[in-house]
Design an enzyme around this catalytic site. Structure first.
Site, PDB file in Angstrom:
ATOM      1  N   CYS A 164      -2.886   5.063   7.028  1.00 45.49           N
ATOM      2  CA  CYS A 164      -3.024   4.151   8.225  1.00 45.49           C
ATOM      3  C   CYS A 164      -2.393   4.315   9.889  1.00 45.49           C
ATOM      4  O   CYS A 164      -2.802   4.293  10.354  1.00 45.49           O
ATOM      5  CB  CYS A 164      -3.267   2.803   8.030  1.00 45.49           C
ATOM      6  SG  CYS A 164      -4.434   2.262   6.407  1.00 45.49           S
TER       7      CYS A 164
ATOM      8  N   GLN B  64      -5.175  -3.935  -2.355  1.00 42.23           N
ATOM      9  CA  GLN B  64      -4.709  -3.153  -3.059  1.00 42.23           C
ATOM     10  C   GLN B  64      -4.308  -3.889  -4.185  1.00 42.23           C
ATOM     11  O   GLN B  64      -4.550  -3.163  -5.367  1.00 42.23           O
ATOM     12  CB  GLN B  64      -3.615  -2.476  -2.346  1.00 42.23           C
ATOM     13  CG  GLN B  64      -2.927  -2.116  -1.450  1.00 42.23           C
ATOM     14  CD  GLN B  64      -3.672  -0.152  -1.582  1.00 42.23           C
ATOM     15  OE1 GLN B  64      -4.008   0.062  -2.465  1.00 42.23           O
ATOM     16  NE2 GLN B  64      -4.257   0.489  -0.441  1.00 42.23           N
TER      17      GLN B  64
ATOM     18  N   ALA C 111     -13.104  -3.695  -0.519  1.00 41.06           N
ATOM     19  CA  ALA C 111     -13.821  -3.115  -1.611  1.00 41.06           C
ATOM     20  C   ALA C 111     -13.408  -1.139  -2.134  1.00 41.06           C
ATOM     21  O   ALA C 111     -13.353  -0.847  -3.066  1.00 41.06           O
ATOM     22  CB  ALA C 111     -15.617  -2.865  -1.147  1.00 41.06           C
TER      23      ALA C 111
ATOM     24  N   THR D 184     -25.913  -9.647  11.321  1.00 42.35           N
ATOM     25  CA  THR D 184     -26.511  -9.563   9.594  1.00 42.35           C
ATOM     26  C   THR D 184     -25.866  -9.320   8.139  1.00 42.35           C
ATOM     27  O   THR D 184     -25.276  -8.002   7.918  1.00 42.35           O
ATOM     28  CB  THR D 184     -28.064  -8.579  10.029  1.00 42.35           C
ATOM     29  OG1 THR D 184     -28.617  -9.435  10.704  1.00 42.35           O
ATOM     30  CG2 THR D 184     -28.728  -8.686   8.542  1.00 42.35           C
TER      31      THR D 184
ATOM     32  N   ASN E 277       0.743  -1.110   0.354  1.00 43.14           N
ATOM     33  CA  ASN E 277      -0.202   0.186   0.465  1.00 43.14           C
ATOM     34  C   ASN E 277       1.186   1.440  -0.181  1.00 43.14           C
ATOM     35  O   ASN E 277       0.659   1.811  -0.148  1.00 43.14           O
ATOM     36  CB  ASN E 277      -0.678  -0.410   1.140  1.00 43.14           C
ATOM     37  CG  ASN E 277      -0.454   0.117   2.746  1.00 43.14           C
ATOM     38  OD1 ASN E 277       0.405  -0.894   2.640  1.00 43.14           O
ATOM     39  ND2 ASN E 277      -0.059   0.702   3.864  1.00 43.14           N
TER      40      ASN E 277
HETATM   41  C1  LIG Z   1      -6.337  -0.526   2.817  1.00 40.92           C
HETATM   42  C2  LIG Z   1      -5.903  -1.761   3.701  1.00 40.92           C
HETATM   43  C3  LIG Z   1      -5.914  -2.877   4.295  1.00 40.92           C
HETATM   44  C4  LIG Z   1      -7.157  -1.938   5.222  1.00 40.92           C
HETATM   45  O1  LIG Z   1      -8.532  -2.659   4.130  1.00 40.92           O
HETATM   46  P1  LIG Z   1      -9.871  -2.002   5.252  1.00 40.92           P
HETATM   47  O2  LIG Z   1     -10.637  -2.621   4.643  1.00 40.92           O
HETATM   48  O3  LIG Z   1      -9.550   0.024   5.243  1.00 40.92           O
HETATM   49  O4  LIG Z   1      -9.866  -2.105   6.645  1.00 40.92           O
HETATM   50  C5  LIG Z   1      -5.517  -3.643   4.996  1.00 40.92           C
HETATM   51  N1  LIG Z   1      -4.105  -3.780   3.847  1.00 40.92           N
HETATM   52  C6  LIG Z   1      -3.555  -3.592   2.771  1.00 40.92           C
HETATM   53  C7  LIG Z   1      -2.125  -3.102   2.054  1.00 40.92           C
HETATM   54  C8  LIG Z   1      -4.908  -1.926   2.571  1.00 40.92           C
HETATM   55  O5  LIG Z   1      -4.674  -1.502   1.864  1.00 40.92           O
END
Ligand SMILES: *Cc1c(COP(=O)(O)O)cnc(C)c1O
Length: 402
Positions: free
Chosen positions: A329, A182, A203, A243, A154
């Site tokens: 993140c 990614q 997604a 759900t 990422n």
């Molecule tokens: C964005 C990302 C995540 C986290 O995904 P979420 O759906 O936002 O929890 C995990 N791993 C990678 C490599 C990402 O780029």
């Protein structure tokens, strides 16, 4: 409304495509049923929509629909895969192998397992960000139960050699998990050819909605056992209760379907945009590319810039472009990115780094504006820095407190 900066942060998230939104909308209102309601048409409609996304996702990675477990995103999928395998296989062994450049949603569950007594081997990467397969080979132990290596990074966009890793794991009867957050919709993925046993998906990096993801869990050769991390009504064959969020699931399916249909042409277009940005930026001295030059996502450009302060550079770029200095993140920490640190070039850490995430809605015109502004900003900061150094002032004094 003021003019907003050009969005170039597609590794953090992407806009929901209008076509995805249009597919989702009826499932908030007319088709609001609970997919678990088996006694009436409201439930059947929702169940049919969920089934369609299961088929799309399975088709995208060469799995079967029964092997798709919906989650709230890739973070939850990673947690379910890693902690779920650890709990189900701890009698077989308590050793897990992962990589230093993984997302925190992989590293943190591993660190948590360490507090429970598991042993974690964290593989280094080479200067280009790829793992060394001979290092992986050496890391296997009789008690190894899981290897977790991401598909696409990422921050620096590099693509790990999944098929080779899968082969090595299968030979040793060790499960192979990959975080493909990614990668889905952007590069070809095939759980059979690549011998992948668990795969995390999301997604919102591929023009779908936030808050929906999935974990692929292999059912045959071998059948993966997974201890649920969320207990309740027994949804998703007991692996993840709660759900199902039908509108988000519909959007996820539509987003992946569209990305697959456009994958080849879009990758070509994004590669051209990235090349153009790189060619323009590298006309000035002291700019370095981070990560392997070819084995990377088409839309990713990660650079280090010599002779400017990181915070000052970001501040100078931000009015024109929405970019990130490292992973969003972990943007709350001021420490240098653990991914760039892992590339093992200590000098480079002193440089400012910028991640460009180019995506579906970016144009050549935008790339030209961004390149021109970035070059002007870097040159002006270097001039100030030179003058400050002559006056005995440190460049970092100019940067705001973080
Ligand atoms: C964005 C990302 C995540 C986290 O995904 P979420 O759906 O936002 O929890 C995990 N791993 C990678 C490599 C990402 O780029």
């Amino acid at each position: 409304m003021s003019i907003r900066p050009i969005y170039l942060d597609c590794h953090a998230t992407t806009a929901v495509d209008e076509r995805v939104l249009a597919a989702m909308l009826p499932y908030f209102t007319e088709n609001f049923g609970n997919p678990s309601s088996i006694g009436h048409v409201y439930g059947w409609e929702a169940e049919a929509a969920v089934k369609q996304t299961r088929e799309i996702l399975a088709g995208a990675i060469n799995a079967t629909p029964e092997e798709i477990v919906f989650t709230s995103g890739a973070t939850e999928a990673n947690n379910l895969a890693i902690k779920g395998v650890a709990e189900a296989y701890f009698k077989k062994g308590q050793h897990i192998i992962t990589v230093v450049t993984e997302h925190n949603a992989v590293l943190d569950p591993c660190n948590y397992l360490k507090t429970l007594g598991f042993e974690i081997t964290i593989l280094p990467v080479k200067k280009d960000g790829l793992i060394d397969l001979s290092e992986l080979k050496k890391a296997f132990r009789p008690e190894t139960i899981l290897v977790s290596v991401m598909a696409a990074n990422n921050e620096i966009g590099v693509l790990q050699p999944l098929a080779e890793i899968g082969e090595m794991c299968r030979d040793r009867q060790v499960l192979f998990h990959t975080d493909a957050a990614q990668a889905i919709g952007k590069i070809p993925l095939d759980v059979q050819a690549m011998k992948i046993d668990l795969m995390s998906l999301t997604a919102h990096k591929v023009y779908g909605p936030k808050g929906i993801g999935a974990l692929y869990v292999r059912r045959r050769n071998p059948r993966v056992q997974l201890a649920p991390q969320q207990h309740g009504g027994g949804h998703e064959r007991g692996m993840r209760s709660g759900t199902l969020y039908t509108p988000q699931i519909v959007g996820f399916g539509k987003a992946v379907e569209m990305a697959l249909a456009e994958q080849a042409t879009e990758n070509q277009r994004l590669t051209q945009l990235r090349q153009s940005l790189w060619e323009q930026l590298s006309q000035i001295e002291g700019i370095h590319l981070n990560g392997h030059a070819q084995e990377r996502l088409a839309g990713n450009l990660n650079i280090s810039v010599e002779g400017v302060d990181g915070a000052a550079l970001l501040l100078g770029l931000q009015p024109v472009m929405a970019i990130s200095s490292s992973s969003a993140c972990s943007s709350t920490s001021t420490a240098p990115s653990h991914v760039l640190t892992a590339l093992g070039n200590p000098q480079q850490l002193a440089y400012a780094s910028v991640r460009f995430g180019i995506g579906r809605f970016n144009t050549q015109e935008e790339i030209d504006i961004v390149a021109k502004h970035a070059i002007a900003t870097i040159q002006s900061l270097r001039k100030t820095s030179f003058m400050d150094s002559r006056q005995g002032k440190r460049q970092s004094d100019l940067a705001p407190a973080d």
